[in-house]
Design an enzyme around this catalytic site. Structure first.
Site, PDB file in Angstrom:
ATOM      1  N   PRO A 115      32.823  38.159  32.682  1.00 13.36           N
ATOM      2  CA  PRO A 115      31.424  37.751  32.544  1.00 13.36           C
ATOM      3  C   PRO A 115      31.041  36.786  33.670  1.00 13.36           C
ATOM      4  O   PRO A 115      31.553  35.686  33.745  1.00 13.36           O
ATOM      5  CB  PRO A 115      31.366  37.035  31.185  1.00 13.36           C
ATOM      6  CG  PRO A 115      32.718  37.110  30.602  1.00 13.36           C
ATOM      7  CD  PRO A 115      33.664  37.598  31.621  1.00 13.36           C
ATOM      8  N   GLU A 116      30.171  37.247  34.521  1.00 11.71           N
ATOM      9  CA  GLU A 116      29.628  36.396  35.578  1.00 11.71           C
ATOM     10  C   GLU A 116      28.177  36.125  35.211  1.00 11.71           C
ATOM     11  O   GLU A 116      27.748  36.463  34.111  1.00 11.71           O
ATOM     12  CB  GLU A 116      29.784  37.095  36.936  1.00 11.71           C
ATOM     13  CG  GLU A 116      31.242  37.455  37.216  1.00 11.71           C
ATOM     14  CD  GLU A 116      31.476  38.127  38.566  1.00 11.71           C
ATOM     15  OE1 GLU A 116      30.669  37.921  39.491  1.00 11.71           O
ATOM     16  OE2 GLU A 116      32.472  38.865  38.689  1.00 11.71           O
TER      17      GLU A 116
END
Length: 293
Positions: A2-3
């Site tokens: 998850p960015e």
DNA sequence: ACTCGGTCCTGAAGGC
DNA sequence: TGCCTTCAGGACCGAG
């Protein structure tokens, strides 16, 4: 994994269901994730109301008001495999934390560490198999949190621009790949979107940050903005899918130009090169040796 | 001040 | 089929 775009999608997915709601039950199933949960975390969260649900870099920040009326911020980081799962009082389940080639829904079920119920019956749980995620609470503005105090500008905000990036790069001998992963330079990029942005900007991941000229810096700023904005758009469309389907997983972002594509042909028209993988500081970089200089 | 490598963790994937 | 090894990586931390 998850960015920034994935975290933003989680935020958008959760916000309408928890903002304004009060937590009636709150349970921790263990004492720590990556870090210990803060002291009195359960006590503070029980009876607290979510005033707003926001994001800074890869952090989710809920502005809370505890049962005595005292404000505080509840901070969550998804780490690698963290995910929130929402069960609505009526209708099906939403999983605003779904993303590509990681942890299945079944796996997540086995690693639920935090659960809470809201005053309308909405149930929210947090699962994280690898426990690289963490949660914290703090009072005051963002400079009061050691996690947030030194963060660089939001890449989609006005403080991130050619001038600030050029200034940050001056004197930095580290490869631009590592430079962009530094959350104090620009906040929210991870391994995947750095690779994608460097490809889009035509910059070699090996190039020293200090050797980025004004032109490359300008291309890089545009590429970072572009790749993130498009990923957020893609995330939004998966959220709509979740809302209308049976809760089965949709892929967050299915199409990367270079990430994970070593050996494949470069997608740039008239480029006949094959994409390559290299390891920098123990992390994979994917790039086109012909397009990226 | 900066840079680098080690560390945490579990599941997926690949080799034999 | 099953066991084993390798790999994935966000961010802190300590050493140089």
């Amino acid at each position: 994994m998850p960015e920034l775009p994935e975290v933003e999608t989680v935020r958008r997915g959760l916000a309408p269901h928890i903002e304004g709601r009060r937590i009636t039950d709150f349970t921790l199933h263990r004492a720590d994730l990556r870090f210990p949960f803060p002291k009195d975390f359960e006590k503070r969260m029980r009876g607290a109301q979510v005033k707003s649900f926001n994001r800074r870099a890869k952090y989710l920040l809920a502005e809370m008001q505890d049962k005595t009326g005292t404000p505080f911020t509840w901070l969550s980081h998804l780490g690698m495999t963290g995910r929130f799962m929402l069960s609505l009082p009526q209708a099906g389940n939403l999983e605003p934390g779904a993303y590509a080639h990681e942890v299945t829904a079944q796996t997540a079920q086995k690693h639920i560490h935090v659960e809470m119920r809201f005053d309308d019956g909405t149930h929210l749980s947090f699962a994280d198999p690898r426990r690289f995620g963490f949660m914290d609470c703090f009072s005051g503005d963002m400079s009061s949190s050691s996690f947030l105090a030194a963060l660089g500008p939001e890449p989609l905000g006005n403080d991130f621009n050619e001038a600030t990036l050029l200034a940050a790069a001056r004197g930095r001998k580290t490869p631009v790949k590592n430079f962009l992963l530094d959350q104090n330079v620009v906040a929210g990029l991870g391994n995947i979107y750095v690779c994608e942005a460097l490809f889009m900007a035509g910059i070699s991941p090996r190039r020293q940050a200090t050797n980025l000229g004004a032109k490359r810096i300008a291309r890089l700023v545009r590429a970072i903005r572009n790749v993130l904005a498009r990923a957020i758009e893609a995330g939004g469309s998966t959220l709509r899918d979740f809302a209308h389907e049976d809760g089965s997983m949709g892929y967050f972002q299915h199409q990367f130009a270079v990430y994970g594509r070593a050996g494949e042909a470069c997608s740039v028209p008239d480029c006949s090169a094959r994409l390559k993988r290299l390891v920098q500081s123990g992390r994979s970089s994917f790039y086109c040796p012909a397009c990226q200089k």
